[in-house]
Design an enzyme around this catalytic site. Structure first.
Site, mmCIF file in Angstrom:
data_model
loop_
_atom_site.group_PDB
_atom_site.id
_atom_site.type_symbol
_atom_site.label_atom_id
_atom_site.label_comp_id
_atom_site.label_asym_id
_atom_site.label_seq_id
_atom_site.Cartn_x
_atom_site.Cartn_y
_atom_site.Cartn_z
ATOM 1 N N HIS A 1 0.868 -1.174 0.000
ATOM 2 C CA HIS A 1 0.000 0.000 0.000
ATOM 3 C C HIS A 1 0.908 1.227 0.000
ATOM 4 O O HIS A 1 1.695 1.429 0.927
ATOM 5 C CB HIS A 1 -0.916 0.002 1.216
ATOM 6 C CG HIS A 1 -1.927 -1.111 1.194
ATOM 7 N ND1 HIS A 1 -2.393 -1.728 2.333
ATOM 8 C CD2 HIS A 1 -2.554 -1.720 0.153
ATOM 9 C CE1 HIS A 1 -3.267 -2.669 2.001
ATOM 10 N NE2 HIS A 1 -3.379 -2.675 0.682
ATOM 11 N N HIS B 1 3.313 -3.541 6.629
ATOM 12 C CA HIS B 1 2.223 -2.595 6.418
ATOM 13 C C HIS B 1 2.253 -1.529 7.506
ATOM 14 O O HIS B 1 3.179 -1.491 8.333
ATOM 15 C CB HIS B 1 0.880 -3.329 6.436
ATOM 16 C CG HIS B 1 0.578 -4.093 5.177
ATOM 17 N ND1 HIS B 1 -0.450 -3.758 4.320
ATOM 18 C CD2 HIS B 1 1.180 -5.165 4.621
ATOM 19 C CE1 HIS B 1 -0.479 -4.591 3.303
ATOM 20 N NE2 HIS B 1 0.505 -5.466 3.454
ATOM 21 N N GLU C 1 1.523 3.582 3.033
ATOM 22 C CA GLU C 1 2.051 3.018 4.274
ATOM 23 C C GLU C 1 3.567 3.015 4.156
ATOM 24 O O GLU C 1 4.184 2.036 3.745
ATOM 25 C CB GLU C 1 1.454 1.633 4.509
ATOM 26 C CG GLU C 1 -0.062 1.722 4.722
ATOM 27 C CD GLU C 1 -0.770 0.383 4.716
ATOM 28 O OE1 GLU C 1 -0.080 -0.664 4.785
ATOM 29 O OE2 GLU C 1 -2.009 0.380 4.634
ATOM 30 N N GLU D 1 1.973 -5.098 10.935
ATOM 31 C CA GLU D 1 1.474 -3.720 10.990
ATOM 32 C C GLU D 1 2.379 -2.960 11.939
ATOM 33 O O GLU D 1 2.380 -3.192 13.147
ATOM 34 C CB GLU D 1 0.021 -3.694 11.469
ATOM 35 C CG GLU D 1 -0.941 -4.456 10.564
ATOM 36 C CD GLU D 1 -1.318 -3.675 9.319
ATOM 37 O OE1 GLU D 1 -0.982 -2.472 9.247
ATOM 38 O OE2 GLU D 1 -1.950 -4.265 8.425
#
Length: 751
Positions: free
Chosen positions: A377, A515, A380, A608
């Site tokens: 993404h 991410h 990110e 994450e």
């Protein structure tokens, strides 16, 4: 002209016209998205009253103006009136422009207007904010530093008034998507305590994040204090009146306003003036602020510094800067690095990979291959920068002779892909770290979410399992690509195709997909087994291994291990050790994690990294320290389990594509072209079987201990008589007598 407008304004109450203060369009500001109506007093919205003669704390008398609205976009659902409890004094805020490519908010010149109302600010053609974010979005500002005049509920309290904070699916829970004042609060405010004397330079705001409601503030004032009792406002340069800043015209787009003059204080307050009727005064915010360097009276504790002792390049890198940095690392460490491309993005940007090993460019027998992928993404950005920092760190420490790094590079072949979606990142980079919002730059240039773009291999596997076809008829590993996915008109991004070819070319064993936007490690399966289920625990046959891998990263990440850290958004993952099954979080069909597990030998998790998707560059040193040990420790887990070589007993040559099956685990792996393999396993005793076409199957016991591995588990396979016969006939040789007699016996038994 103004005389006519004032006459109309005086006549407005009698005829019901929606006339109010001058609009952002008249002032040369960002146009509003909806119409506004005046409220004359700070009384509840439903009862009309007369405007106040004046107030303390820098407010002044009511000035009636015409509000002329220019609509950029007509959205019927949002065409509501606005209400403001306190009539704002006409003023011009500094700017609401996009940031520069330095990834800091910056501004463009003030829009030119044909008329300049009384009280407009004298704004220079261009201003630079200078100051980084205070830390509302990144959670460096704690909950107890935020206060408000009122809150509709705990879930809409001041601790939720953070830029880009995300709500839960249900309104009314403990994790709503903004601070919202009570309906009857006619003088709402949101307050931030910086805890130290601070130079405030700007404010960024958003509306409420919700799928059910539309709530956002459209204008606000700003006040400052050193003791939270005596307050002063941000003033117009020309008139000395309180400045009124334009806020938002939709829930998500960040709007930046720089103060006419930076203010040194400890406290800052945002005082909403207008907002959408039918909703409430709701906002999310970030404050741009610089610490004051000197405290002559030593009244306050020293501000903790964010930093790292590693001399690395701590800044955000666009495509050109990233390419240049990778080249520099390669030139600094030519013996252990190689830069190569696996393909191109939709816009033609190359997907560069940094390979780091003592023998770059070749697969060494028995040496496992690992990878980190970041930037799937584009907005990110932290993962991208961490991989650029990691390659610098590994190069530097190898040259210094660090034993941990030296061992890692001599026993492992590491591949770092810092930007899988370079097109999306360039979009996000141009907007800047605070202004990019939650979604812009997430997708590739075609609008494809790459994390949903891999082939769904879960469904055919589960259907075959339900029919009892696995593993005898349908394999439990290396599932082929579906026919629809290989068609020329299939909706498959070039970035996705490039990564799939990369996976097929190199025998990866371990991977992590970096991410941002949360603090948790999720592991496969990412797709729920029950069709259309939004979330459901869906473990793989290697649940124990994936939980181990996830816990290793979460357990060595500094922030994830902080017992006092608060949830990023709407879920508290610390209750589960900061580890979760991906499908039990939210279903993701076509994820790279699931595809990697089912199509290749590679075990992959998603990390994450941070609550803030695109942290300001001054936070990068601390983020590096938060993740440095976790990045290294995770790579070292490739030694966990068993490894070996499957050879032909007669020739001692390695056997490619031999299947390694572990009793009790319905997922196999295969050998690489040299016959070497790696099977990640948690400690325990296992019965392991090696099989290959044309060979007799061999089973042996292998014990995995808690000591560092991998445990050697080699196999020598003997060809079957049929295979030997095929090879001899293919070579034109005569069949040996012993083999001929054995074949005759087999035929007799068969008859």
């Amino acid at each position: 002209m103004w005389g006519l407008l004032l006459a109309l304004a005086a006549f407005a109450p009698a005829v019901g016209l929606g006339l109010g203060a001058p609009s952002a369009s008249v002032l040369g500001l960002a146009p509003a998205a909806t119409t506004e109506a005046p409220v004359s007093t700070p009384a509840p919205r439903s009862s009309p009253a007369q405007p106040p003669a004046g107030k303390e704390n820098g407010t002044s008398e009511q000035h009636i103006r015409i509000r002329v609205i220019r609509k950029k976009k007509v959205i019927v659902k949002k065409r509501k009136k606005l209400i403001r409890p306190i009539p704002p004094v006409t003023a011009t805020p500094s700017t609401t422009a996009r940031p520069s490519t330095t990834a800091r908010p910056s501004t463009t010149a003030r829009p030119s207007t044909t008329t300049s109302p009384v009280g407009a600010l004298d704004i220079p053609e261009k201003q630079e904010p200078g100051c980084p974010p205070l830390g509302l979005e990144s959670l460096r500002v704690s909950d107890n530093q935020l206060d408000a005049s009122s809150s509709q509920s705990f879930g809409l309290g001041p601790h939720r008034g953070r830029l880009n904070i995300q709500s839960g699916l249900e309104d009314g829970d403990l994790f709503d998507g903004a601070w919202c004042a009570e309906e009857q609060d006619v003088e709402p405010w949101l307050q931030v305590d910086a805890r130290h004397p601070t130079r405030f330079s700007g404010i960024i705001t958003q509306g409420r994040n919700s799928i059910w409601r539309y709530d956002w503030v459209t204008s606000y004032k700003v006040q400052f204090s050193n003791d939270s009792r005596t307050w002063w406002g941000s003033k117009n340069r020309s008139t000395g009146m309180d400045a009124v800043f334009p806020a938002n015209s939709d829930p998500e787009t960040p709007v930046l306003n720089l103060l006419p003059e930076p203010q040194v204080a400890r406290f800052i307050r945002l005082l909403p003036q207008t907002w959408l009727q039918g909703g409430a005064s709701c906002l999310r915010a970030e404050i741009l602020a610089c610490p004051v360097s000197a405290d002559p009276n030593s009244l306050f504790p020293e501000v903790p510094m964010l930093g790292s002792s590693d001399p690395l390049d701590f800044r955000h890198h666009d495509y050109k800067a990233m390419r240049k940095l990778m080249k520099q690392v390669n030139e600094q460490c030519p013996n252990i690095t190689r830069v190569y491309s696996i393909g191109k993005s939709h816009q033609g940007l190359k997907l560069y990979v940094m390979e780091m090993s003592d023998q770059p460019g070749e697969h060494e027998l028995g040496e496992p291959e690992v990878r980190y992928v970041a930037g799937m993404h584009g907005n990110e950005a932290l993962g991208r920068e961490l991989l650029l920092l990691l390659m610098q760190f590994l190069c530097r420490e190898f040259l210094r002779g660090d034993p941990r790094v030296t061992r890692l590079l001599t026993e492992t072949r590491i591949h770092l892909l810092p930007s899988m979606n370079p097109d999306g990142y360039e979009t996000a980079f141009r907007r800047g770290s605070e202004m990019v919002g939650w979604a812009e730059g997430r997708w590739n240039h075609q609008g494809i979410d790459l994390n949903h773009n891999f082939a769904d291999l879960n469904t055919p596997l589960w259907e075959a399992e339900d029919d009892g076809l696995v593993p005898d008829t349908v394999p439990n590993h290396h599932l082929p690509l579906p026919t629809y996915y290989t068609l020329p008109n299939a909706t498959v991004a070039p970035e996705t195709r490039a990564v799939i070819r990369w996976m097929q070319r190199i025998p990866f064993v371990l991977s992590a997909n970096l991410h941002g936007g949360e603090l948790v490690v999720s592991y496969p399966f990412d797709m729920t087994r029950t069709p259309w289920a939004a979330r459901e625990l869906t473990p793989t046959p290697d649940e124990a291994v994936f939980r181990w891998l996830s816990t290793v990263y979460a357990g060595t990440n500094r922030v994830m291990q902080d017992p006092d850290r608060r949830p990023c958004h709407n879920q508290d993952f610390s209750l589960y050790g900061n580890v979760i099954n991906g499908a039990d979080w939210h279903t993701v069909p076509g994820s790279m994690n699931d595809f990697s597990y089912l199509h290749t030998n590679c075990f992959e998790v998603t990390v994450e990294l941070s609550c803030d998707k695109f942290p300001h560059e001054n936070e990068l040193p601390q983020e590096w320290e938060n993740n440095k040990d976790a990045l290294l420790t995770y790579l070292e887990q490739v030694r966990m389990g068993i490894a070996g070589v499957v050879r032909d007993k007669d020739t001692e040559l390695g056997i490619a594509d031999a299947v390694i099956a572990v009793d009790g685990i319905n997922h196999d792996v295969t050998t690489a072209w040299g016959g070497d393999y790696w099977r990640l396993l948690t400690p325990g005793d296992y019965m392991v079987t090696a099989s290959a076409e044309g060979y007799h199957t061999v089973t042996r016991s292998c014990r995995v201990t808690f000591e560092e591995g991998p445990v050697p588990c080699n196999f020598r396979l003997t060809k079957t008589p049929k295979q030997r016969l095929r090879e001899l006939l293919a070579a034109g040789a005569k069949v040996p007598p012993d083999l001929r007699r054995r074949l005759e016996r087999l035929r007799g038994q068969k008859n």
